[in-house]
Write a protein that holds these residues in place. Structure first.
Motif, short mmCIF file in Angstrom:
data_model
loop_
_atom_site.label_atom_id
_atom_site.label_comp_id
_atom_site.label_asym_id
_atom_site.label_seq_id
_atom_site.Cartn_x
_atom_site.Cartn_y
_atom_site.Cartn_z
N LYS A 73 4.71 1.42 -9.88
CA LYS A 73 4.64 1.75 -11.31
C LYS A 73 3.20 1.59 -11.80
O LYS A 73 2.70 2.38 -12.60
N ALA A 74 2.51 0.56 -11.30
CA ALA A 74 1.12 0.31 -11.70
C ALA A 74 0.23 1.49 -11.35
O ALA A 74 -0.61 1.91 -12.16
N LEU A 87 -13.19 4.93 -7.01
CA LEU A 87 -12.94 4.50 -5.63
C LEU A 87 -13.87 3.37 -5.21
O LEU A 87 -13.44 2.43 -4.54
N PHE A 88 -15.12 3.45 -5.62
CA PHE A 88 -16.11 2.44 -5.24
C PHE A 88 -15.67 1.05 -5.70
O PHE A 88 -15.72 0.08 -4.94
N VAL A 89 -15.20 0.95 -6.93
CA VAL A 89 -14.77 -0.35 -7.46
C VAL A 89 -13.39 -0.72 -6.91
O VAL A 89 -13.16 -1.86 -6.51
N PRO A 94 -8.67 -3.80 -4.28
CA PRO A 94 -7.63 -2.94 -4.86
C PRO A 94 -6.66 -3.67 -5.80
O PRO A 94 -6.33 -3.15 -6.86
N ALA A 95 -6.22 -4.86 -5.43
CA ALA A 95 -5.24 -5.59 -6.24
C ALA A 95 -5.82 -6.03 -7.59
O ALA A 95 -5.10 -6.12 -8.57
N MET A 103 -0.82 -1.65 -2.34
CA MET A 103 -1.64 -1.53 -1.15
C MET A 103 -2.00 -2.92 -0.62
O MET A 103 -2.65 -3.71 -1.30
N ALA A 104 -1.56 -3.20 0.60
CA ALA A 104 -1.81 -4.50 1.22
C ALA A 104 -3.14 -4.45 1.97
O ALA A 104 -3.19 -4.34 3.19
#
Length: 123
Positions: A73-74, A87-89, A94-95, A103-104
Motif C-alpha cells: 500500500k505504501a 532512485l538515488f535517495v 528504501p525502508a 523491499m527487503a
C-alpha cells in the motif's frame, strides 16, 4: 440523527523529488552493481504479475507502484514518478524513503554505486 458535514477526502502525501545531485554514472559498472545486489529478485523484463519483485526495465519515468506487480500500500500510494533523484535517495535506504514498503534490502551506501546502477537502468 444529526447530519455531520462530510470531511473532504484525505489528500495523498506525495513524496517530493529530492533536492540532490546525482553523480555521473557508468552503466557498465551499474550492471555489476545490479548483478551483485538486485538480480536475485529483480529482472529488467518479464511478466510483472508473476515476478517475485517489480520488473526494473523502464523504471525511470514510471509512476511508483503502477505495474501489475503486487505492491505494498505504501508503494502504491507514494504518488511520484521514478526519476534519477528519487532512485538515488531511495536506493540508499528504501525502508526509510518509503516506510511500509516491502523491499527487503538494506540499501546501497555508496553514492557512486547508486549512480552507476541508475545509469545502467536508464541505458
Amino acid at each position: 440523527i444529526i447530519d455531520s458535514p462530510k470531511m473532504p477526502p484525505k489528500k495523498k502525501k506525495e513524496i517530493k523529488e529530492p533536492d540532490v545531485e546525482v553523480p555521473e554514472g557508468d552503466p557498465s559498472n551499474g550492471r555489476e552493481v545490479f548483478d551483485a545486489n538486485c538480480s536475485a529478485c529483480h529482472a529488467l523484463e518479464g511478466d510483472a504479475k508473476s515476478a517475485s519483485a517489480p520488473i526494473l526495465g523502464g523504471v525511470l519515468g514510471r509512476k511508483a507502484g503502477s505495474t501489475a506487480f503486487g505492491y505494498s500500500k505504501a508503494m502504491k500510494s507514494a504518488g511520484f514518478t521514478w526519476s534519477a533523484k528519487h532512485l538515488f535517495v531511495y536506493l540508499k535506504n528504501p525502508a526509510k524513503y518509503i516506510p511500509g514498503s516491502r523491499m527487503a534490502f538494506a540499501g546501497l551506501p555508496s553514492d557512486q554505486d547508486r549512480a552507476d546502477l541508475i545509469a545502467y537502468l536508464d541505458s
